[in-house]
Write a protein that holds these residues in place. Structure first.
Motif, short mmCIF file in Angstrom:
data_model
loop_
_atom_site.label_atom_id
_atom_site.label_comp_id
_atom_site.label_asym_id
_atom_site.label_seq_id
_atom_site.Cartn_x
_atom_site.Cartn_y
_atom_site.Cartn_z
N ASN A 1 1.08 7.27 8.24
CA ASN A 1 0.15 6.70 7.27
C ASN A 1 -0.01 7.63 6.06
OD1 ASN A 1 -1.75 4.72 6.34
ND2 ASN A 1 -3.36 6.17 6.84
N HIS A 2 1.05 7.78 5.29
CA HIS A 2 0.99 8.65 4.11
C HIS A 2 2.07 8.25 3.13
CE1 HIS A 2 4.66 10.91 5.12
NE2 HIS A 2 4.30 10.71 6.37
N GLN A 3 1.90 8.66 1.89
CA GLN A 3 2.93 8.46 0.88
C GLN A 3 3.86 9.66 0.81
OE1 GLN A 3 3.57 5.80 -0.79
NE2 GLN A 3 1.86 4.60 -0.04
N PHE B 1 0.16 0.54 17.32
CA PHE B 1 0.47 1.44 16.23
C PHE B 1 0.55 2.89 16.71
CE2 PHE B 1 -0.94 4.24 12.72
CZ PHE B 1 0.10 4.01 11.84
N GLY B 2 1.56 3.59 16.20
CA GLY B 2 1.75 4.99 16.59
C GLY B 2 2.69 5.16 17.76
N GLY B 3 3.37 4.07 18.14
CA GLY B 3 4.38 4.19 19.19
C GLY B 3 3.85 4.12 20.61
N VAL B 4 2.78 3.33 20.84
CA VAL B 4 2.33 3.10 22.22
C VAL B 4 3.55 2.69 23.04
CG1 VAL B 4 0.97 1.56 23.71
CG2 VAL B 4 -0.04 2.49 21.61
N PRO B 5 3.78 3.32 24.21
CA PRO B 5 4.98 2.99 25.00
C PRO B 5 5.10 1.49 25.25
CG PRO B 5 3.90 4.93 25.89
CD PRO B 5 2.99 4.41 24.83
N GLN B 6 6.34 1.03 25.30
CA GLN B 6 6.59 -0.40 25.36
C GLN B 6 5.92 -1.07 26.56
OE1 GLN B 6 7.61 -2.27 23.11
NE2 GLN B 6 9.03 -3.87 23.74
N LYS B 7 5.90 -0.43 27.70
CA LYS B 7 5.27 -1.03 28.88
C LYS B 7 3.80 -1.31 28.62
CE LYS B 7 4.24 -0.14 33.77
NZ LYS B 7 4.36 0.83 34.89
N GLU B 8 3.09 -0.35 28.06
CA GLU B 8 1.67 -0.53 27.76
C GLU B 8 1.48 -1.51 26.60
OE1 GLU B 8 3.09 2.33 28.44
OE2 GLU B 8 1.99 3.03 30.23
N SER C 1 0.83 -1.21 0.00
CA SER C 1 0.00 0.00 0.00
C SER C 1 0.86 1.26 0.00
CB SER C 1 -0.93 0.00 1.22
OG SER C 1 -0.18 -0.08 2.41
N TYR C 2 2.11 1.13 0.45
CA TYR C 2 3.09 2.20 0.37
C TYR C 2 3.97 1.90 -0.84
CZ TYR C 2 2.04 3.61 5.23
OH TYR C 2 1.44 4.03 6.38
N THR C 3 4.25 2.89 -1.66
CA THR C 3 4.89 2.61 -2.95
C THR C 3 6.33 3.13 -3.05
OG1 THR C 3 3.93 4.65 -3.85
CG2 THR C 3 2.68 2.60 -4.17
N GLU C 4 6.93 3.52 -1.91
CA GLU C 4 8.27 4.09 -1.97
C GLU C 4 9.33 3.09 -2.44
OE1 GLU C 4 7.74 2.29 2.05
OE2 GLU C 4 6.57 3.76 0.93
#
Length: 352
Positions: free
Chosen positions: A269-271, A323-330, A125-128
């Motif tokens: 979430n972008h190209q 997704f989005g970097g939820v802290p590792q503990k959580e 879905s990402y085309t880079e």
């Protein structure tokens, strides 16, 4: 060429996945280093294995805000820290890869992990990666068809003679190492043509549901099954990949997930340019029983997973819990809760 089938009904599987995204923390403002995110990814695999989940997946992206440009290497590191869990790409962008090299990497992973490797092959879905490796986006669909054909041929035959349009021909090529029955799934974003093609090949299909109603892929799943049967196959398996978070309570899950999910949608979430802005009201709507996000208490997740299974006849669900970097503990707490409280109940209910 069909996916090798095992005797008896396929057990229902639950797993977790990550893209290894590097997202600025919306609370602290800190940006994790690539080294930190790589080590956290391996720890997530280890915890998922310890709590009895079935699958761990790593996505492939080729940008500096992700660390997953080489999923097979991350999965190989995870293989050394785990014992039972299956290890899969989620997905391998096969259109811009060399199928020979993909086979070599995942067959090696399969040997290293004692038979736990899988490939989910997709268009991306990402085309880079297309310009990065010298491919024309105008060939997007044709590239995938040819390269999937070659990857399946490599699995079926060695040595291999083959000729195509986008890579040098093979003449009695000895492609090693060998890995018996290495599972190859096809990642489908919802395209009817992709679902039909996957069904005709007799391959398992991995659907992705980012946002939208829980029933969004109803027609896609039906077309897949119909195409498989018309081609003389029993439909192999259907998986769905979704975003979510497992909290102690419904409110805690939503309060934890929303700021990070929103930040990830905006930053990652972008190209090119700016990503998607998602309001709290839109997030809450997506977390409702009829929508796709798998977020809430263990009881809520169980209920929605059973609804997913009833609606699609799924064989597997992979959840991106941080997704989005939820802290590792959580993030690890959510994996533990998903494995210890959610998965056993869902498996038991479906088996019954």
């Amino acid at each position: 060429m069909a996916e090798p089938q095992t005797a008896g009904p396929r057990p229902f599987e639950l797993g977790v996945m990550t893209f290894g995204e590097l997202t600025r923390d919306p609370v602290s403002g800190k940006l994790p280093s690539p080294r930190q995110r790589v080590r956290e990814t391996i720890e997530q695999a280890q915890v998922a294995d310890q709590v009895g989940l079935d699958v761990f997946g790593v996505g492939e992206h080729h940008r500096t805000d992700f660390v997953g440009s080489a999923p097979s290497i991350l999965l190989a590191a995870a293989a050394e820290r785990t014992e039972r869990i299956r290890l899969t790409s989620a997905v391998t962008v096969l259109s811009s890869e060399d199928p020979v090299r993909v086979w070599e990497q995942f067959a090696t992973l399969d040997l290293l992990s004692e038979g736990r490797a899988e490939i989910i092959a997709g268009r991306g879905s990402y085309t880079e990666s297309f310009p990065l490796f010298g491919y024309d986006l105008a060939d997007y669909a044709e590239l995938f068809r040819e390269k999937l054909d070659l990857l399946l041929a490599i699995r079926e035959q060695n040595p291999l003679t083959w000729k195509g349009k986008f890579r040098a021909p093979l003449d009695e090529a000895d492609i090693a190492p060998r890995a018996d029955g290495l599972p190859i799934w096809v990642g489908v974003g919802g395209s009817a043509a992709s679902a039909v093609s996957t069904g005709r090949r007799g391959l398992p299909m991995a659907l992705a549901l980012l946002l939208g109603p829980l029933t969004q892929h109803e027609q896609t799943a039906e077309l897949y099954r119909q195409a498989a049967r018309e081609a003389g196959h029993e439909p192999a398996a259907i998986s769905i990949n979704v975003h979510g978070y497992a909290g102690r309570t419904s409110q805690e899950a939503r309060e934890t997930m929303y700021p990070y999910f929103a930040q990830g949608m905006l930053e990652n979430n972008h190209q090119r340019g700016e990503g998607m802005r998602i309001s709290r009201a839109a997030f809450e709507a997506q977390a409702s029983p009829g929508s796709g996000l798998l977020v809430g208490s263990s009881a809520e997740l169980i209920e929605k997973l059973l609804a997913y299974h009833e609606f699609y006849g799924l064989n597997r669900v992979l959840v991106q819990l941080g997704f989005g970097g939820v802290p590792q503990k959580e993030h690890l707490a959510a994996i533990e809760r998903f494995g210890a409280e959610v998965a056993p109940v869902v498996r038991r209910e479906i088996a019954a």
